[in-house]
Design a protein around this motif. Sequence first.
Motif, PDB file in Angstrom:
ATOM      1  N   LYS A 117       0.839  -1.210   0.000  1.00  0.00           N
ATOM      2  CA  LYS A 117       0.000   0.000   0.000  1.00  0.00           C
ATOM      3  C   LYS A 117       0.868   1.251   0.000  1.00  0.00           C
ATOM      4  CE  LYS A 117      -4.357  -1.075   0.161  1.00  0.00           C
ATOM      5  NZ  LYS A 117      -5.302  -0.604  -0.825  1.00  0.00           N
ATOM      6  N   VAL A 118       1.942   1.236   0.794  1.00  0.00           N
ATOM      7  CA  VAL A 118       2.814   2.405   0.866  1.00  0.00           C
ATOM      8  C   VAL A 118       3.540   2.615  -0.454  1.00  0.00           C
ATOM      9  CG1 VAL A 118       4.897   3.323   1.968  1.00  0.00           C
ATOM     10  CG2 VAL A 118       3.092   2.340   3.366  1.00  0.00           C
ATOM     11  N   VAL A 119       4.130   1.568  -1.007  1.00  0.00           N
ATOM     12  CA  VAL A 119       4.923   1.693  -2.227  1.00  0.00           C
ATOM     13  C   VAL A 119       4.041   2.018  -3.433  1.00  0.00           C
ATOM     14  CG1 VAL A 119       6.410   0.407  -3.823  1.00  0.00           C
ATOM     15  CG2 VAL A 119       6.787   0.257  -1.373  1.00  0.00           C
ATOM     16  N   SER A 120       2.826   1.524  -3.460  1.00  0.00           N
ATOM     17  CA  SER A 120       1.957   1.777  -4.619  1.00  0.00           C
ATOM     18  C   SER A 120       1.174   3.083  -4.508  1.00  0.00           C
ATOM     19  CB  SER A 120       0.996   0.602  -4.820  1.00  0.00           C
ATOM     20  OG  SER A 120       0.130   0.497  -3.708  1.00  0.00           O
ATOM     21  N   SER A 121       1.414   3.864  -3.460  1.00  0.00           N
ATOM     22  CA  SER A 121       0.727   5.157  -3.348  1.00  0.00           C
ATOM     23  C   SER A 121       1.329   6.140  -4.347  1.00  0.00           C
ATOM     24  CB  SER A 121       0.843   5.703  -1.919  1.00  0.00           C
ATOM     25  OG  SER A 121       2.179   6.074  -1.654  1.00  0.00           O
ATOM     26  N   ASP A 122       0.560   7.162  -4.694  1.00  0.00           N
ATOM     27  CA  ASP A 122       0.999   8.136  -5.696  1.00  0.00           C
ATOM     28  C   ASP A 122       2.245   8.900  -5.270  1.00  0.00           C
ATOM     29  OD1 ASP A 122      -1.014   7.432  -7.434  1.00  0.00           O
ATOM     30  OD2 ASP A 122      -2.425   8.934  -6.665  1.00  0.00           O
ATOM     31  N   ALA A 123       2.312   9.280  -4.009  1.00  0.00           N
ATOM     32  CA  ALA A 123       3.454  10.073  -3.534  1.00  0.00           C
ATOM     33  C   ALA A 123       4.755   9.285  -3.653  1.00  0.00           C
ATOM     34  CB  ALA A 123       3.220  10.509  -2.097  1.00  0.00           C
ATOM     35  N   VAL A 124       4.731   8.039  -3.232  1.00  0.00           N
ATOM     36  CA  VAL A 124       5.948   7.214  -3.298  1.00  0.00           C
ATOM     37  C   VAL A 124       6.286   6.911  -4.752  1.00  0.00           C
ATOM     38  CG1 VAL A 124       6.937   4.984  -2.659  1.00  0.00           C
ATOM     39  CG2 VAL A 124       5.580   6.241  -1.009  1.00  0.00           C
ATOM     40  N   PHE A 125       5.284   6.644  -5.563  1.00  0.00           N
ATOM     41  CA  PHE A 125       5.538   6.369  -6.984  1.00  0.00           C
ATOM     42  C   PHE A 125       6.198   7.570  -7.661  1.00  0.00           C
ATOM     43  CE2 PHE A 125       4.264   6.331 -11.460  1.00  0.00           C
ATOM     44  CZ  PHE A 125       4.768   5.094 -11.830  1.00  0.00           C
ATOM     45  N   ASP A 126       5.667   8.761  -7.387  1.00  0.00           N
ATOM     46  CA  ASP A 126       6.251   9.974  -7.971  1.00  0.00           C
ATOM     47  C   ASP A 126       7.680  10.197  -7.475  1.00  0.00           C
ATOM     48  OD1 ASP A 126       3.929  10.417  -9.363  1.00  0.00           O
ATOM     49  OD2 ASP A 126       3.108  11.841  -7.887  1.00  0.00           O
TER      50      ASP A 126
END
Length: 97
Positions: free
Chosen positions: A74-83
């Motif tokens: 969930k953390v890694v696939s969030s938009d902020a982490v992806f960006d």
Amino acid sequence: MSEKTVAVSGIAEPVATRAAVSAKTWRALRRLRTRSAALARRLARTVRRDDGMSTAEYAVGTVAAVGFGAVLYKVVSSDAVFDGLSAIITKALNATF
């Protein structure tokens, strides 16, 4: 009275010989040795007996790993982490040496 000594755990203790004690005392000593040996064997079996423990430990570890994996996904696939990761990778690929 003649006594022998035997070292048990580094401590020398007197051991009665058959000639030094009466028959009744000798029988009592043999019963005590037999009972203490049986008790020691029973205690060793009880301490060793953990048949279900490893299965339970694996189950708890597996549940914890799955939970941690779900949170990490969930953390890694969030938009902020992806960006953020995309920016780091792009910067690293476009770096000049």
